[in-house]
Design an enzyme around this catalytic site. Structure first.
Site: not given
Length: 747
Positions: A267-269, A271
């Site tokens: 995941s993006d931070w 997200g």
């Protein structure tokens, strides 16, 4: 005696083999590097407890996730970013850890890399930055980015590889291979459709399947199927009303099933938004859901991540099984065995002279000469007494700021420093600010050490610039954008395509008092140029990293012949961009909801595809870039004028350097489908080669055309189709400068 020696030797061999066999029997399969990796994964998986599995799929710190200490399986450590290795931060915070040995090499931004149009340079970039990540003992490098350049307002375009899916695909693969040759996983981002920063957490992208597969996904597909990338990062936005970090269609259906991706989806931070979707829709590793790790009202917020205790609770209640969990663990173990548990991976190196030389070379090859009337460049040092350098970007550090790609570089040579160093004792160099932009000198705890505060009025600044420029042999204006919010920076978009800080007025004023004004635009984005006809020379210089000044100076004085080509179109006006002409950007907010629907009305017509469809002349075309020498394109030849879908044909064209300097030319192949059952772009890039030529030298450049070169995505059949009929191969030095055409037929 010989008999005793033979007997003793036999006993020794027997004991050695027995000991080795006993050792192997005692060594678990997952720790035995002689065993196939899939067997090691299954063995390790069988030894893990449920809690150990749950712990492994989410963060334990800002950039780290747990291993299994009981089994000797190490932690995973990630690092930003695509242009250099981020300085160490505190365990739970974005603030600096204040190490004294984490100052890195800052490489040029990825727009500059794409502008080299050279896969070998991309391999050098990846290998070099991978060595720095490995030296810092990182498992995953969070880059490169390959989101398509859809609008020049996107604040994060500087981190990506331009507007064309073919160019991005060919440039991302060697970058990945270079990084991963160091036993560090590349993490290609942001998957997918993350094409603007404004409202990035709440934008739901609506795009037709043709555009999705023809424009926005090819670079990711190449990363997986050609680059064998070991990790992919999801994006913040939504698609089909699901956030992309846990999106059934993008991750499970396309990435993992259709493309066969065997790596880790990260995941993006921040997200991740839903435990159920995170479990079932393909997310493998969750980061940053509470970014400081400690503010969810509990002693350890990491246990409250969506894939932590909430997941464990569902398993214990029998609401979900462990099939998805085991798949996530297999993928994470596979990555660990490829990286930190690979004893044969090299040790890496950090901030070395070789890396700074690589950064300089990448910058030199990516700088684009946009305009050069009357051959004002290169600067003739022998006939030059005084040069006036104007502009804040001549002195401002550009490695600090911009978001997650911000760096703490060991050094950064400014353009003014580079020019002064190259022309020391030969030419008088004078400097004036010209304008004041952003005078801040800190980002996330990294302090530039510069004091750029200046309280003078705009008139005073311009008057000073005019005064020192009037009697100069050359005026070099160095401006553009910077890494501040609202410019080339994460989490916000630009407000307009115009230059900020009154720069247009400065350039106009300089052009009135000196005929040799050279404008150097430092940015990762296109800008408007209302003064384009009033200055003889324009250089697109990008964000060039540690060796910025040296790279720029070498181009200005002709030590290096420019060979960069634009990886995206410079429009004359913002309204000439499809996303803006059709009022698609930035989308429409739903009633009583935070979600913004952004429909990509321009479909497959992005960049030069849109310009050509609408018959709009760009300010500077995709693929454009001048040289200090001249190249002549000869008559092309073709191996056959008819082919089938199982055949290939070869197109060859001679290129001759008819100038007096050695130089490199990027020869570009575009394909046009002359009659199609579905609408298609007028032409599309399907090949390119960069060739280095001495004066008078001729080389033959060949392109192989196959079924893939001719295909479009049929959204009804959900597959790529090459329709029989007439095609045209178009060879040019840009999408606009066409040198040769040749026809052929697909039977």
């Amino acid at each position: 005696m010989n008999m005793k020696k033979q007997l003793l030797s036999g006993v020794c061999i027997f004991l050695f083999i027995s000991t080795l066999q006993a050792h192997r029997e005692r060594t678990p399969i997952y720790l035995d590097e002689t065993q196939p990796i899939e067997q090691r994964i299954e063995d390790a998986l069988s030894r893990m407890t449920l809690k150990e599995k749950i712990a492994m799929i989410h963060a334990q710190a800002k950039f780290s996730s747990p291993g299994v200490a009981r089994l000797g399986i190490p932690e995973i450590w990630c690092t930003d970013g695509p242009h250099g290795i981020r300085p160490e931060v505190l365990w739970d915070e974005w603030e600096q850890a204040k190490w004294t040995n984490d100052s890195c090499t800052a490489f040029p931004a990825l727009t500059c890399l794409a502008a080299t149009w050279d896969p070998q340079i991309s391999l050098l970039y990846g290998k070099s930055i991978g060595e720095e990540a490995r030296y810092r003992n990182k498992s995953i490098l969070l880059g490169p980015g390959v989101n398509i350049y859809r609008t020049p307002l996107n604040g994060r375009n500087f981190e990506y590889m331009g507007e064309d899916p073919y160019l991005a695909s060919k440039m991302v693969v060697p970058y990945i291979q270079g990084v991963q040759s160091n036993g560090v996983a590349a993490c290609v981002k942001h998957y997918a459709l993350n094409n603007n920063e404004i409202n990035r957490h709440t934008t739901n992208v609506i795009v037709d399947d043709r555009a999705l597969h023809e424009i926005y996904l090819p670079a990711f597909k190449a990363a997986v199927q050609e680059g064998n990338v070991w990790s992919i990062m999801g994006s913040y936005n939504l698609y089909k009303n699901q956030h992309c970090c846990h999106n059934q269609y993008l991750i499970n259906d396309i990435l993992k099933k259709e493309w066969g991706f065997d790596g880790v989806v990260i995941s993006d931070w921040g997200g991740v938004h839903d435990t159920g979707q995170a479990i079932t829709n393909g997310l493998d590793l969750e980061f940053g859901s509470w970014t400081n790790g400690l503010t969810n009202g509990t002693s350890n917020a990491y246990n409250n991540y969506y894939m932590a205790d909430p997941y464990l609770k569902r398993i214990k209640l029998g609401q979900v099984g462990t099939k998805e969990l085991d798949d996530k663990i297999r993928r994470i173990l596979r990555l660990i065995f490829r990286t930190t548990m690979n004893r044969n991976r090299p040790y890496g190196s950090f901030a070395t002279p070789e890396h700074f030389m690589a950064a300089r070379s990448i910058g030199e090859q990516g700088i684009v000469l946009l305009q050069n009337k009357n051959n004002v460049l290169p600067i003739n040092i022998a006939k030059t007494k005084k040069i006036a350098v104007i502009g804040e970007n001549a002195i401002k550090m550009m490695t600090v700021g911009g978001g997650s790609s911000s760096l703490k570089a060991l050094h950064e040579i400014s353009p003014l420093e580079g020019i002064k160093s190259r022309l020391k004792d030969k030419v008088e160099i004078v400097y004036a600010r010209g304008y004041v932009g952003d005078s801040t000198n800190e980002y996330n705890g990294v302090i530039t050490g510069q004091n750029l505060k200046d309280n003078r009025s705009a008139k005073e600044l311009i008057d000073e610039a005019i005064k020192i420029s009037q009697d100069a042999d050359y005026v070099i204006f160095i401006g553009g954008l910077n890494k501040s919010a609202g410019q080339d920076c994460e989490d916000a978009d630009r407000k307009s395509i115009e230059l900020p800080y009154n720069q247009d007025k400065v350039i106009e004023a300089l052009s009135k008092v000196n005929k040799n004004v050279i404008v150097v635009n430092i940015s990762g984005n296109a800008i408007a140029m209302p003064w384009v006809k009033k200055v003889p020379a324009i250089i697109q210089a990008w964000f060039l990293g540690s060796e910025a000044g040296n790279a720029l100076a070498s181009i200005l004085v002709g030590d290096v012949n420019p060979s960069g080509k634009l990886p995206f179109t410079f429009p004359a006006k913002l309204e000439h961009v499809g996303a803006h002409k059709l009022n698609s950007y930035p989308g429409v907010k739903r009633e009583n909801s935070s979600i913004i629907d952004e429909k990509y009305n321009e479909s497959i017509y992005v960049g030069y595809r849109w310009m050509e469809k609408e018959d709009i002349k760009p300010l500077f075309a995709f693929g454009h870039g001048l040289s200090y020498t001249t190249f002549k394109y000869g008559q092309p030849s073709i191996s056959t004028t008819q082919m089938t879908t199982s055949d290939t044909l070869t197109i060859t064209i001679p290129i001759t350097n008819i100038g007096k300097r050695e130089g490199a030319e990027v020869v570009q192949l575009y394909i046009a489908d002359k009659k199609s059952s579905l609408p298609r772009p007028i032409k599309e890039l399907k090949g390119f080669q960069k060739v280095q030529l001495a004066p008078g030298e001729t080389q033959y450049v060949s392109f192989i055309v196959d079924q893939n070169s001719l295909s479009y995505f049929n959204d009804n059949l959900h597959k790529w189709i090459a329709e029989a009929g007439e095609f045209e191969a178009i060879i040019g030095s840009s999408s606009e400068e066409i040198k040769a055409r040749i026809n052929f037929e697909l039977k």
